[in-house]
Motif scaffolding. Structure first.
Motif, short mmCIF file in Angstrom:
data_model
loop_
_atom_site.label_atom_id
_atom_site.label_comp_id
_atom_site.label_asym_id
_atom_site.label_seq_id
_atom_site.Cartn_x
_atom_site.Cartn_y
_atom_site.Cartn_z
N ILE A 177 -58.75 -18.42 12.93
CA ILE A 177 -59.78 -17.39 12.86
C ILE A 177 -59.20 -16.04 13.23
O ILE A 177 -59.45 -15.02 12.59
N ILE A 178 -58.38 -16.03 14.29
CA ILE A 178 -57.77 -14.78 14.73
C ILE A 178 -56.88 -14.20 13.65
O ILE A 178 -56.90 -13.01 13.35
N MET A 179 -56.07 -15.09 13.01
CA MET A 179 -55.17 -14.62 11.94
C MET A 179 -55.96 -14.06 10.77
O MET A 179 -55.59 -13.05 10.18
N ALA A 180 -57.08 -14.68 10.44
CA ALA A 180 -57.91 -14.20 9.34
C ALA A 180 -58.48 -12.84 9.65
O ALA A 180 -58.55 -11.95 8.79
N VAL A 181 -58.94 -12.67 10.90
CA VAL A 181 -59.50 -11.39 11.30
C VAL A 181 -58.44 -10.30 11.22
O VAL A 181 -58.68 -9.20 10.75
N VAL A 182 -57.21 -10.65 11.73
CA VAL A 182 -56.13 -9.68 11.69
C VAL A 182 -55.80 -9.29 10.24
O VAL A 182 -55.64 -8.13 9.91
N PHE A 183 -55.70 -10.33 9.38
CA PHE A 183 -55.39 -10.06 7.97
C PHE A 183 -56.47 -9.19 7.32
O PHE A 183 -56.18 -8.23 6.61
N ILE A 219 -53.85 7.80 -1.99
CA ILE A 219 -53.02 6.93 -2.82
C ILE A 219 -53.86 6.41 -3.99
O ILE A 219 -55.07 6.22 -3.88
N SER A 220 -53.20 6.18 -5.11
CA SER A 220 -53.87 5.64 -6.29
C SER A 220 -53.83 4.12 -6.26
O SER A 220 -53.11 3.51 -5.44
N LEU A 221 -54.58 3.50 -7.15
CA LEU A 221 -54.62 2.03 -7.19
C LEU A 221 -53.23 1.45 -7.45
O LEU A 221 -52.88 0.40 -6.90
N SER A 222 -52.45 2.12 -8.25
CA SER A 222 -51.13 1.58 -8.58
C SER A 222 -50.17 1.62 -7.40
O SER A 222 -49.16 0.91 -7.40
N TYR A 223 -50.49 2.41 -6.37
CA TYR A 223 -49.64 2.49 -5.18
C TYR A 223 -50.19 1.70 -3.99
O TYR A 223 -49.57 1.67 -2.94
N LYS A 224 -51.32 1.04 -4.15
CA LYS A 224 -51.93 0.29 -3.04
C LYS A 224 -50.99 -0.80 -2.50
O LYS A 224 -50.97 -1.08 -1.29
N ARG A 225 -50.20 -1.38 -3.41
CA ARG A 225 -49.35 -2.50 -2.99
C ARG A 225 -48.31 -2.10 -1.96
O ARG A 225 -47.82 -2.93 -1.19
N PHE A 226 -47.95 -0.81 -1.92
CA PHE A 226 -46.96 -0.37 -0.94
C PHE A 226 -47.55 -0.22 0.46
O PHE A 226 -46.80 -0.05 1.42
N TYR A 227 -48.85 -0.28 0.56
CA TYR A 227 -49.51 -0.02 1.85
C TYR A 227 -50.24 -1.26 2.36
O TYR A 227 -51.23 -1.16 3.04
N ARG A 228 -49.71 -2.47 2.05
CA ARG A 228 -50.33 -3.72 2.50
C ARG A 228 -49.47 -4.43 3.55
O ARG A 228 -49.61 -5.63 3.76
N GLU A 229 -48.54 -3.73 4.18
CA GLU A 229 -47.71 -4.34 5.22
C GLU A 229 -48.58 -4.63 6.46
O GLU A 229 -49.51 -3.90 6.77
N ARG A 230 -48.22 -5.73 7.19
CA ARG A 230 -49.03 -6.11 8.36
C ARG A 230 -48.68 -5.29 9.59
O ARG A 230 -49.55 -4.73 10.24
N LYS A 231 -47.39 -5.27 9.92
CA LYS A 231 -47.01 -4.58 11.16
C LYS A 231 -46.13 -3.37 10.90
O LYS A 231 -46.03 -2.49 11.75
N SER A 232 -45.50 -3.33 9.73
CA SER A 232 -44.58 -2.22 9.46
C SER A 232 -44.78 -1.71 8.04
O SER A 232 -45.39 -2.37 7.20
N PHE A 233 -44.23 -0.51 7.81
CA PHE A 233 -44.33 0.13 6.50
C PHE A 233 -42.94 0.53 6.05
O PHE A 233 -42.19 1.17 6.80
N LEU A 234 -42.58 0.13 4.85
CA LEU A 234 -41.29 0.48 4.27
C LEU A 234 -41.48 1.71 3.38
O LEU A 234 -42.29 1.70 2.46
N CYS A 235 -40.75 2.78 3.71
CA CYS A 235 -40.82 3.99 2.86
C CYS A 235 -40.57 3.59 1.41
O CYS A 235 -39.70 2.74 1.13
N ILE A 236 -41.31 4.17 0.49
CA ILE A 236 -41.24 3.76 -0.91
C ILE A 236 -39.83 3.91 -1.47
O ILE A 236 -39.40 3.13 -2.33
N ASP A 237 -39.08 4.89 -0.98
CA ASP A 237 -37.70 5.02 -1.45
C ASP A 237 -36.75 4.04 -0.78
O ASP A 237 -35.55 4.03 -1.07
#
Length: 440
Positions: free
Chosen positions: A5-11, A24-42
């Motif tokens: 349950i906790i994992m589901a809530v976190v997700f 951001i546009s819909l086509s760029y949403k996939r780059f912003y679905r990281e859980r704890k970190s974000f990888l620069c697009i480049d």
């Protein structure tokens, strides 16, 4: 169970956050679905996810700040639901000016932006519908002009054949008249020589007082005949004179005199007798044949000029379906302030001032459109030179419309003109197929 349950809530929480990422546009949403970190697009850097849109630029490409003005060169995406989405420079975010019609760029500023996307979308759709109606009508008119162009082309071809036949007939007539003139000149020369021989062998070798009285008159009073004494005086004091002596002594002075003249003279000093009727007839025939020959020569030259002009017109590229043929020999005018501009397609462009001075802005050169549509622009070259400037040239841009008319004339640089020329034959079916799409 609790762990799941906790994992589901976190997700769920992370997904919600990613969906709320501004800019951001819909086509760029996939780059912003990281859980704890974000990888620069480049791919240059990994940062904690909470540093996305924290108003501090961490990524060199500015991808961590799509919804703030922190990164130079960044872009903010306006969703503009109901209208066209588009990007704006991220520097415009929260600058107090409404750039996105949905007001999403001013989420944290003092600006009071209204969502105008729906109204803009309605207006754009109305404009698009109007454009499509214009395109439909333009294509219908274009088809008519194509059909008329086919008939006109056939008429021009038939006209050329007729003129060529006329030229051939005139060529035959010309040769005949040249022969007749040559014959008339020969007969005239022969008759003159025969007349001279007859005079040389004539039995009358003297000029008498009676002949002088009959053939000489006063210049001021031509009706009064010379008296015997006056005639004797002209013959040098005698009642007759040898013809050769008369020629040597008295002819030039008599001809140049200012008181008497010889009646009906043709300038032949050998006799004062009337002109031979055969000579007169020969001269009339020669003059008549010369006049007739000149008339045929003028007609032949005129027909050949018409043939040359028509051939030049038929060598012009009038489009794949000769849809532009109807523009030939037509002229269109537009008054802009004190100038009147005249476009004569496939001929020239001119500018006429209010005082009547006309200047050439270029003569027909060639089609200068894009590889996809070479018939979208016309180039007119080698107009009159500008004072301390280049030679005048004009580029005519053809646009789709239901009427054929000049729409505007501009001079973006010195003596270089751009003309907007509207005509149904500029309408392209490909525009209707592609349409004008909007992400509504």
């Amino acid at each position: 169970m609790r762990r799941h349950i906790i994992m589901a809530v976190v997700f769920w929480s992370v997904c919600v956050d990613s969906r709320k990422i501004r800019g951001i546009s819909l086509s760029y949403k996939r780059f912003y679905r990281e859980r704890k970190s974000f990888l620069c697009i480049d791919g240059s850097k990994m940062i904690p996810f909470e540093q996305v849109n924290d108003d501090y630029c961490d990524c060199e490409d500015g991808s961590d700040e799509p919804g703030t003005a922190a990164c130079p060169g960044g872009r903010f995406y306006c969703s503009n639901l109901g209208f066209r989405p588009h990007y704006i420079p991220s520097s415009r975010v929260n600058d107090g000016i409404c750039d996105c019609c949905d007001a999403s760029d001013e989420y944290n500023s003092h600006a009071h932006c209204q969502n105008s996307c729906r109204n803009l979308g309605q207006r754009e759709r109305a404009d698009v519908e109007g454009q499509m109606r214009t395109l439909d009508e333009g294509l219908r008119l274009k088809q008519q002009l194509i059909e008329e162009g086919v008939l006109l082309w056939r008429e021009k071809q038939a006209q050329l054949r007729d003129l060529q036949q006329v030229a051939e007939d005139l060529q035959i007539k010309l040769e005949e008249h040249r022969r007749r003139k040559h014959e008339a000149d020969r007969l005239k020369e022969q008759t003159l020589k025969a007349g001279d021989r007859g005079k040389c062998h004539a039995s009358i070798n003297i000029i008498t007082v009676n002949e002088v009285q009959a053939k000489v008159a006063f210049i001021q009073d031509e009706e009064r005949s010379l008296s015997e004494d006056e005639a004797v005086a002209l013959l040098g004091g005698g009642h007759e004179m040898d013809l050769s002596m008369f020629q040597l002594t008295l002819w030039d002075s008599l001809r140049a005199g200012d008181s008497v003249k010889i009646k009906g003279t043709y300038g032949v000093p050998a006799s004062l007798a009337d002109e031979d009727p055969n000579i007169e007839a020969a001269e009339r025939d020669a003059v008549r044949e010369d006049t007739d020959l000149k008339k045929v020569e003028e007609a032949y030259e005129t027909v050949n000029m018409e043939i040359s002009d028509l051939r030049n017109k038929l060598t012009i590229d009038y489009g794949t379906d000769r849809e532009f043929l109807f523009l030939n020999s037509q002229c269109y005018q537009l008054k802009v302030y004190e100038y009147t501009y005249t476009l004569c397609p496939f001929n020239q462009v001119t500018q006429k001032s209010a005082v009547g001075t006309e200047v050439s802005l270029g003569k027909w050169g060639t089609w200068a459109g894009t590889p996809e549509n070479q018939y979208s622009r016309m180039r007119y070259e080698s107009g009159e030179p500008c004072w301390q400037g280049p030679t005048r040239n004009t580029m005519v841009t053809l646009t789709c419309g239901t009427e054929t008319a000049l729409r505007s004339v501009k001079e973006p640089s010195k003596c270089q003109y751009i003309v907007d020329f509207q005509t149904p034959v500029a309408c392209q079916p490909v525009l209707k197929q592609q349409g004008i799409h909007s992400e509504l």
